[in-house]
Design a protein around this motif. Structure first.
Motif, PDB file in Angstrom:
ATOM      1  N   LEU A   1      34.659  51.343  38.410  1.00 24.33           N
ATOM      2  CA  LEU A   1      35.415  50.583  39.403  1.00 24.33           C
ATOM      3  C   LEU A   1      36.431  49.604  38.380  1.00 24.33           C
ATOM      4  CD1 LEU A   1      32.590  49.827  41.973  1.00 24.33           C
ATOM      5  CD2 LEU A   1      34.704  50.856  42.343  1.00 24.33           C
TER       6      LEU A   1
ATOM      7  N   TRP B   1      40.009  49.322  39.124  1.00 23.30           N
ATOM      8  CA  TRP B   1      40.735  48.179  40.006  1.00 23.30           C
ATOM      9  C   TRP B   1      41.645  47.346  38.833  1.00 23.30           C
ATOM     10  CZ3 TRP B   1      41.405  46.471  44.332  1.00 23.30           C
ATOM     11  CH2 TRP B   1      40.661  47.000  45.273  1.00 23.30           C
ATOM     12  N   SER B   2      41.389  47.567  37.513  1.00 22.31           N
ATOM     13  CA  SER B   2      42.217  46.986  36.532  1.00 22.31           C
ATOM     14  C   SER B   2      43.449  47.413  36.493  1.00 22.31           C
ATOM     15  CB  SER B   2      41.432  47.097  35.152  1.00 22.31           C
ATOM     16  OG  SER B   2      41.270  48.207  34.652  1.00 22.31           O
TER      17      SER B   2
END
Length: 73
Positions: free
Chosen positions: A17, A21-22
């Motif tokens: 995740l 997300w980054s």
């Protein structure tokens, strides 16, 4: 044994995740930044934040790999 496997699986999901997300935030910032007229130093700051997140995920992934190697021996 099952509890440690569940813990490693949870760590793996968190690392995945963080990577996803980054990259999404980095891509969005690269697209939005020039349209808002943000200076280049903000792009550099966002790049460093993304690199830090990816480095953290790499370290966690390496730790998971090492722990799984130890349990199979």
């Amino acid at each position: 044994m099952a509890e440690s496997e569940a813990h490693l699986a949870r760590q793996g999901r968190i690392a995945a995740l963080v990577i996803a997300w980054s990259m999404l935030i980095w891509l969005a910032a690269q697209w939005v930044g020039p349209r808002l007229g943000l200076p280049g130093r903000y792009a550099l700051l966002i790049d460093f934040a993304a690199l830090a997140a990816l480095f953290w995920a790499l370290v966690v992934t390496f730790q998971i790999w090492r722990k799984r190697q130890q349990t199979t021996r």
